[in-house]
Design a protein around this motif. Structure first.
Motif, PDB file in Angstrom:
ATOM      1  N   VAL A 150       0.836  -1.199   0.000  1.00  0.00           N
ATOM      2  CA  VAL A 150       0.000   0.000   0.000  1.00  0.00           C
ATOM      3  C   VAL A 150       0.870   1.248   0.000  1.00  0.00           C
ATOM      4  O   VAL A 150       1.873   1.319   0.708  1.00  0.00           O
ATOM      5  CB  VAL A 150      -0.935   0.031   1.229  1.00  0.00           C
ATOM      6  CG1 VAL A 150      -1.721   1.339   1.289  1.00  0.00           C
ATOM      7  CG2 VAL A 150      -1.901  -1.144   1.193  1.00  0.00           C
ATOM      8  N   GLN A 151       0.445   2.209  -0.793  1.00  0.00           N
ATOM      9  CA  GLN A 151       1.086   3.518  -0.853  1.00  0.00           C
ATOM     10  C   GLN A 151       0.064   4.577  -0.468  1.00  0.00           C
ATOM     11  O   GLN A 151      -1.097   4.494  -0.867  1.00  0.00           O
ATOM     12  CB  GLN A 151       1.566   3.730  -2.277  1.00  0.00           C
ATOM     13  CG  GLN A 151       2.103   5.081  -2.626  1.00  0.00           C
ATOM     14  CD  GLN A 151       2.428   5.102  -4.104  1.00  0.00           C
ATOM     15  OE1 GLN A 151       3.390   4.485  -4.555  1.00  0.00           O
ATOM     16  NE2 GLN A 151       1.601   5.777  -4.879  1.00  0.00           N
ATOM     17  N   TYR A 152       0.490   5.556   0.330  1.00  0.00           N
ATOM     18  CA  TYR A 152      -0.421   6.589   0.816  1.00  0.00           C
ATOM     19  C   TYR A 152       0.170   7.959   0.549  1.00  0.00           C
ATOM     20  O   TYR A 152       1.350   8.198   0.773  1.00  0.00           O
ATOM     21  CB  TYR A 152      -0.658   6.417   2.314  1.00  0.00           C
ATOM     22  CG  TYR A 152      -1.068   7.678   3.029  1.00  0.00           C
ATOM     23  CD1 TYR A 152      -0.258   8.262   4.001  1.00  0.00           C
ATOM     24  CD2 TYR A 152      -2.264   8.310   2.716  1.00  0.00           C
ATOM     25  CE1 TYR A 152      -0.631   9.420   4.654  1.00  0.00           C
ATOM     26  CE2 TYR A 152      -2.649   9.478   3.353  1.00  0.00           C
ATOM     27  CZ  TYR A 152      -1.825  10.035   4.320  1.00  0.00           C
ATOM     28  OH  TYR A 152      -2.200  11.196   4.946  1.00  0.00           O
ATOM     29  N   MET A 153      -0.668   8.881   0.070  1.00  0.00           N
ATOM     30  CA  MET A 153      -0.240  10.259  -0.105  1.00  0.00           C
ATOM     31  C   MET A 153      -1.365  11.195   0.308  1.00  0.00           C
ATOM     32  O   MET A 153      -2.487  11.082  -0.177  1.00  0.00           O
ATOM     33  CB  MET A 153       0.138  10.536  -1.565  1.00  0.00           C
ATOM     34  CG  MET A 153       0.773  11.902  -1.768  1.00  0.00           C
ATOM     35  SD  MET A 153       1.347  12.158  -3.471  1.00  0.00           S
ATOM     36  CE  MET A 153      -0.224  12.325  -4.318  1.00  0.00           C
ATOM     37  N   SER A 154      -1.060  12.098   1.235  1.00  0.00           N
ATOM     38  CA  SER A 154      -1.989  13.173   1.579  1.00  0.00           C
ATOM     39  C   SER A 154      -1.577  14.383   0.763  1.00  0.00           C
ATOM     40  O   SER A 154      -0.499  14.958   0.963  1.00  0.00           O
ATOM     41  CB  SER A 154      -1.902  13.488   3.076  1.00  0.00           C
ATOM     42  OG  SER A 154      -2.780  14.553   3.406  1.00  0.00           O
ATOM     43  N   ALA A 155      -2.440  14.768  -0.206  1.00  0.00           N
ATOM     44  CA  ALA A 155      -2.065  15.850  -1.129  1.00  0.00           C
ATOM     45  C   ALA A 155      -2.110  17.220  -0.459  1.00  0.00           C
ATOM     46  O   ALA A 155      -1.350  18.116  -0.812  1.00  0.00           O
ATOM     47  CB  ALA A 155      -2.974  15.819  -2.353  1.00  0.00           C
ATOM     48  N   GLY A 156      -3.031  17.397   0.495  1.00  0.00           N
ATOM     49  CA  GLY A 156      -3.081  18.615   1.297  1.00  0.00           C
ATOM     50  C   GLY A 156      -3.012  19.895   0.489  1.00  0.00           C
ATOM     51  O   GLY A 156      -3.780  20.101  -0.455  1.00  0.00           O
ATOM     52  N   THR A 157      -2.068  20.761   0.830  1.00  0.00           N
ATOM     53  CA  THR A 157      -1.955  22.072   0.188  1.00  0.00           C
ATOM     54  C   THR A 157      -1.458  21.988  -1.251  1.00  0.00           C
ATOM     55  O   THR A 157      -1.475  22.982  -1.973  1.00  0.00           O
ATOM     56  CB  THR A 157      -1.006  22.980   0.987  1.00  0.00           C
ATOM     57  OG1 THR A 157       0.250  22.316   1.162  1.00  0.00           O
ATOM     58  CG2 THR A 157      -1.596  23.311   2.354  1.00  0.00           C
ATOM     59  N   GLY A 158      -1.009  20.808  -1.659  1.00  0.00           N
ATOM     60  CA  GLY A 158      -0.610  20.624  -3.046  1.00  0.00           C
ATOM     61  C   GLY A 158       0.675  19.840  -3.193  1.00  0.00           C
ATOM     62  O   GLY A 158       1.652  20.078  -2.485  1.00  0.00           O
ATOM     63  N   VAL A 159       0.679  18.887  -4.123  1.00  0.00           N
ATOM     64  CA  VAL A 159       1.856  18.076  -4.386  1.00  0.00           C
ATOM     65  C   VAL A 159       1.807  17.601  -5.838  1.00  0.00           C
ATOM     66  O   VAL A 159       0.725  17.431  -6.420  1.00  0.00           O
ATOM     67  CB  VAL A 159       1.913  16.869  -3.411  1.00  0.00           C
ATOM     68  CG1 VAL A 159       0.770  15.911  -3.652  1.00  0.00           C
ATOM     69  CG2 VAL A 159       3.255  16.155  -3.490  1.00  0.00           C
TER      70      VAL A 159
END
Length: 233
Positions: A90-99
């Motif tokens: 599993v891979q996780y990314m919180s994009a939040g303010t921008g990525v």
């Protein structure tokens, strides 16, 4: 309440290098009655040819989970992260303010993975990335708790009240899963076939579950994902 979603009735796309099934509205598939299931916004069942992938592109204010079914998925992002995961990881990314990020199949075989987007509990978190290489055997005939909220106890924690479990259930075996009052869940029959509360699901089918415990009996060895969350009015 249970609602079966057959894969043949899902949205689909064929770009040659990428073939997708869309559980919810995405890209050219738009259905105003099928935009999301609670905070679950996207599940795309993607098949990616070797040597291809998603070039660098932006995201913001979304919790993004990638679950590899077969093959290799290589991630790169503007935070400096780069890693490759394989079956059951599993891979996780919180994009939040921008990525900005890219996702490629640099392997020799076709890649199949589930791309999952979850709405965060608030906007503008600081972007974050992580991955976890789960042992495949830890989900054999038992629920493997992979993802939870920040208050939960799963190895991967996201900015939302969401729990994600995986399972490989051997042919002929049974297992249950509770969906309590005030909760709902979305199930993906990734591989194999099973009977869930007397309803037959084949590979790539889905199911909405609201405030109803389920019992699963595997007709064929079954690879299953469940996303459990707060019920949305």
């Amino acid at each position: 309440m249970l609602k079966k979603i057959e894969s043949r009735n899902m949205g689909s796309s064929n770009l040659g290098w990428l073939r997708s099934k869309f559980h919810f509205s995405f890209a050219e598939y738009y259905n105003p009655d099928n935009m999301n299931f609670g905070v679950l916004r996207v599940i795309n069942d993607d098949l990616v040819e070797a040597g291809t992938g998603f070039d660098t592109h932006p995201h913001r204010n979304m919790e993004i989970i990638s679950y590899v079914v077969n093959g290799e998925l290589t991630h790169g992002d503007s935070m400096g992260n780069k890693n490759t995961i394989t079956r059951g990881h599993v891979q996780y990314m919180s994009a939040g303010t921008g990525v900005y990020h890219s996702e490629h199949n640099l392997g020799k075989e076709e890649l199949r993975f589930l791309q999952i987007w979850i709405l965060p509990d608030k906007k503008n978190y600081k972007p974050n990335y992580g991955d976890y290489k789960f042992n495949w055997n830890d989900r054999q005939n038992t629920w493997l708790h992979m993802v939870s909220s920040k208050d939960g106890n799963a190895p991967i924690k996201i900015n939302q009240d969401m729990n994600i479990y995986s399972l490989e259930l051997e042919k002929g075996k049974e297992i249950s899963f509770p969906v309590k009052e005030g909760r709902q869940a979305y199930l993906v029959q990734i591989e194999g076939s099973s009977i869930i509360n007397h309803i037959l699901l084949a590979d790539r089918d889905g199911m909405e579950i609201i405030e109803e415990d389920i019992s699963i009996r595997s007709e064929q060895t079954s690879h299953i994902l469940i996303l459990e969350m707060k019920k949305q009015d």
